[in-house]
Design a protein around this motif. Structure first.
Motif, PDB file in Angstrom:
ATOM      1  N   LEU A   1      -6.869   2.410   2.951  1.00 63.50           N
ATOM      2  CA  LEU A   1      -7.125   3.507   1.999  1.00 63.50           C
ATOM      3  C   LEU A   1      -6.135   3.475   0.830  1.00 63.50           C
ATOM      4  N   ASP A   2      -4.850   3.307   1.176  1.00 60.76           N
ATOM      5  CA  ASP A   2      -3.792   3.414   0.169  1.00 60.76           C
ATOM      6  C   ASP A   2      -3.689   2.185  -0.728  1.00 60.76           C
TER       7      ASP A   2
ATOM      8  N   GLN B   1      -4.955   3.565   7.230  1.00 61.11           N
ATOM      9  CA  GLN B   1      -4.248   4.196   6.115  1.00 61.11           C
ATOM     10  C   GLN B   1      -3.866   3.148   5.068  1.00 61.11           C
TER      11      GLN B   1
ATOM     12  N   SER C   1       0.825  -1.214   0.000  1.00 58.53           N
ATOM     13  CA  SER C   1       0.000   0.000   0.000  1.00 58.53           C
ATOM     14  C   SER C   1       0.857   1.261   0.000  1.00 58.53           C
ATOM     15  N   GLY C   2       2.193   1.068   0.149  1.00 65.44           N
ATOM     16  CA  GLY C   2       3.091   2.221   0.191  1.00 65.44           C
ATOM     17  C   GLY C   2       3.397   2.672   1.610  1.00 65.44           C
ATOM     18  N   ASN C   3       2.909   1.913   2.600  1.00 62.17           N
ATOM     19  CA  ASN C   3       3.164   2.247   4.002  1.00 62.17           C
ATOM     20  C   ASN C   3       4.187   1.269   4.570  1.00 62.17           C
TER      21      ASN C   3
ATOM     22  N   LYS D   1      -3.927  -0.300  -6.181  1.00 64.85           N
ATOM     23  CA  LYS D   1      -2.682  -1.069  -6.328  1.00 64.85           C
ATOM     24  C   LYS D   1      -2.963  -2.339  -7.130  1.00 64.85           C
TER      25      LYS D   1
END
Length: 155
Positions: free
Chosen positions: A106-107, A103, A85-87, A111
């Motif tokens: 959400l992210d 988060q 997710s980029g986290n 993807k």
């Protein structure tokens, strides 16, 4: 626009759309939605709706559930799932907050991944049904942002 009631009276009700499982194999998918909730046993769980991107089954949806806690601790796929997710996965447990996990949900939308799908039989109300089971999710690497070179500007 006038409604054609004669047509409504003369047509039969169409059969409902079938929910035939996708054939076994690999599919390129995009996350359509991701929600953090609870499993039937009360454990935290992500429910992810994937949409197939290409081929004969493009636009079909398939659901994936990732229960975050197993008998032995956190699910082994959880760090990779969060990083997709980029986290960045917080090594420090204090960083694993409700905000962090929300988060991630959400992210994750938008993807892409390749999923490996199997067909399993399950019994429901005395009826045996075939249904899909996602065996593996391989997340695509996020595309690296290109560093833009500042052009020389003379003032």
């Amino acid at each position: 626009m006038a409604i054609n009631f004669n047509e409504l009276m003369s047509l039969d009700v169409a059969e409902s759309m079938s929910f035939e499982p996708l054939p076994e194999g690999q599919y390129k998918v995009t996350v359509d939605s991701c929600e953090l909730g609870e499993s039937k046993s009360g454990k935290p769980m992500y429910t992810v709706d994937f949409v197939v991107n290409e081929g004969d089954h493009a636009a079909r949806q398939i659901r994936y559930w990732l229960v975050l806690v197993t008998k032995k601790g956190l699910h082994w796929d959880l760090p990779k799932f969060c990083e997709a997710s980029g986290n960045t996965w917080p090594e420090e447990p204090a960083g694993r907050t409700e905000d962090y996990f929300n988060q991630v949900a959400l992210d994750l939308v938008g993807k892409t991944a390749t999923i490996t799908v199997a067909i399993e039989e399950s019994e429901y109300n005395g009826e045996t049904r075939a249904r899909n089971n996602i065996k593996k999710v391989e997340w695509d690497k996020p595309k690296a942002k290109k560093k833009s070179k500042a052009s020389k500007i003379e003032l």
